[in-house]
Design an enzyme around this catalytic site. Sequence first.
Site, PDB file in Angstrom:
ATOM      1  N   SER A  98       0.850  -1.190   0.000  1.00  0.00           N
ATOM      2  CA  SER A  98       0.000   0.000   0.000  1.00  0.00           C
ATOM      3  C   SER A  98       0.886   1.240   0.000  1.00  0.00           C
ATOM      4  O   SER A  98       2.113   1.123   0.060  1.00  0.00           O
ATOM      5  CB  SER A  98      -0.907  -0.003   1.232  1.00  0.00           C
ATOM      6  OG  SER A  98      -0.123   0.273   2.365  1.00  0.00           O
ATOM      7  N   LYS A  99       0.233   2.360  -0.039  1.00  0.00           N
ATOM      8  CA  LYS A  99       0.932   3.644  -0.123  1.00  0.00           C
ATOM      9  C   LYS A  99       2.037   3.797   0.914  1.00  0.00           C
ATOM     10  O   LYS A  99       3.068   4.406   0.653  1.00  0.00           O
ATOM     11  CB  LYS A  99      -0.074   4.776   0.102  1.00  0.00           C
ATOM     12  CG  LYS A  99      -0.579   5.348  -1.197  1.00  0.00           C
ATOM     13  CD  LYS A  99      -1.338   6.617  -0.911  1.00  0.00           C
ATOM     14  CE  LYS A  99      -2.478   6.741  -1.889  1.00  0.00           C
ATOM     15  NZ  LYS A  99      -3.591   7.503  -1.413  1.00  0.00           N
ATOM     16  N   ARG A 100       1.787   3.245   2.099  1.00  0.00           N
ATOM     17  CA  ARG A 100       2.795   3.495   3.140  1.00  0.00           C
ATOM     18  C   ARG A 100       4.113   2.770   2.861  1.00  0.00           C
ATOM     19  O   ARG A 100       5.115   3.018   3.522  1.00  0.00           O
ATOM     20  CB  ARG A 100       2.239   3.173   4.532  1.00  0.00           C
ATOM     21  CG  ARG A 100       2.008   1.743   4.763  1.00  0.00           C
ATOM     22  CD  ARG A 100       1.181   1.496   6.006  1.00  0.00           C
ATOM     23  NE  ARG A 100       0.800   0.098   6.013  1.00  0.00           N
ATOM     24  CZ  ARG A 100       1.599  -0.863   6.406  1.00  0.00           C
ATOM     25  NH1 ARG A 100       2.799  -0.585   6.860  1.00  0.00           N
ATOM     26  NH2 ARG A 100       1.202  -2.121   6.353  1.00  0.00           N
TER      27      ARG A 100
END
Length: 473
Positions: free
Chosen positions: A238-240
């Site tokens: 994911s984005k993180r």
Amino acid sequence: MTIRTRFAPSPTGYLHVGGARTALFSWLYARKHGGQFILRIEDTDLERSTAESVNAILEGMTWLGLEYDEGPFYQTHRFDRYKEVIKQLIEQGDAYPCYCSKDELNDMRDQQRANKEKPRYDGRCRHLTSAKPGVEPVIRFKNPTTGTVIVKDEVRGEVEFKNSELDDLVIARPDGSPTYNLTVVVDDLDMGLTHVIRGDDHLNNSPRQINIFTALKAEPPVFAHVPMILGDDGARLSKRHGAVSVMSYRDEGYLPEALLNYLVRLGWSHGDQEIFSVDEMIALFDIDSVNKSASSFNTDKLLWLNQQYIKNSTAEHVAHHLSWHMGERSIDPVTGPNLAAVVELQQERAKTLVEMADNSCFFYQAVEEFDEKAARKNLTTKSQEILEEMLQRLSALELWQAEPIHKEVKDCSVDREIGMGKVAQPIRVAITGNTISPPLDLTLELLGRERTLSAIRYAIDWIKAKSSDLDGA
Ligand code: GLU
């Protein structure tokens, strides 16, 4: 049979690497078998779908070179067709209106939980004989209540689902708009898809979809559910974990082939081969050698691949992609040396095109400021003399070519009894602003006489101004 595969993204964000890998697998499978690859935009969720997201997906597909043979089709253009199928299912007794209110459904579920049953719709509207006045119903699919559905999955093998676990799915909302599982089946059917290759987050939808295919007296396509991609910490990517959008890899200086190569190896392998040209991918890819387990995204490996591709692609190809990065730096490469010639000098030295672009700006833009550390060391009153001598020598050169340029640097260093670096480095700082460049002679040849001399003059003036500042201080 002609193989027909599809990529069916919902336009609710950018094209992320997981979606791109699914698209790549579908595309490769179609290409390998001389089939067709179709792009379908699943935009029925009007609240979450946006035109920007559609554009971002199309841009990502184009950048990756995943060209489609048909489409993009838009589900929002096909509402009439879905309504027709919903009507057909009602007429043949495979779907029915359900008038249950939210409260009623909540009570039903609470009751089921209290009885330690799995909360699910219990089919209470199946047998209604008349409409409830004043209530717009949803339409539910009458899922078989007994028996099993087997998803013959090309990656997972046979996965069995009990019909008793599947409740009667809503296929149309009160306003008549169709839901995901219905539109997918109608489209996969109408578009003649033979293989559905998608993320395994959809595996649980497949038995429901197979039941709808059966109700429509149609053969379901072959399914292949591709395992998900994890970040380096084992959690779903994911984005993180950093960049997940395909276009952010362009922005960070990756070549599309490097990303494709990286993505194909996420969950698929061919012996221990790491580098695959697109043609090799097409020749060697097969669904049954896709891993069952999730794979982890490894940025270092992607970076390594990118470096390999930058090194080994033709200079023209790299230049084509580099020119976008030059544009981002407000540089139009026609104002200076041929960009492919610049790439030839830089190819061995850059891991990304961002790095290459940053280190190539000086070919097109005169340097006005010098890196502080580089200047402190190399633009001194002592090097002013050297630069002045080199200005003379280079101005007098008949032939502006690497070899005679090299000779002047060498002669200057011999005359002064200093190392060649002591001559070369001030010139390098003068032309690049820094201490990084390909071999100086080749760089100067490409930069051209005029730009070189004017950069050296600028550096000399800069040193003079600086020392008079110091004198005045
Ligand atoms: N539109 C779905 C998604 O983006 C994919 C549907 C499918 O592949 O069947 O997750």
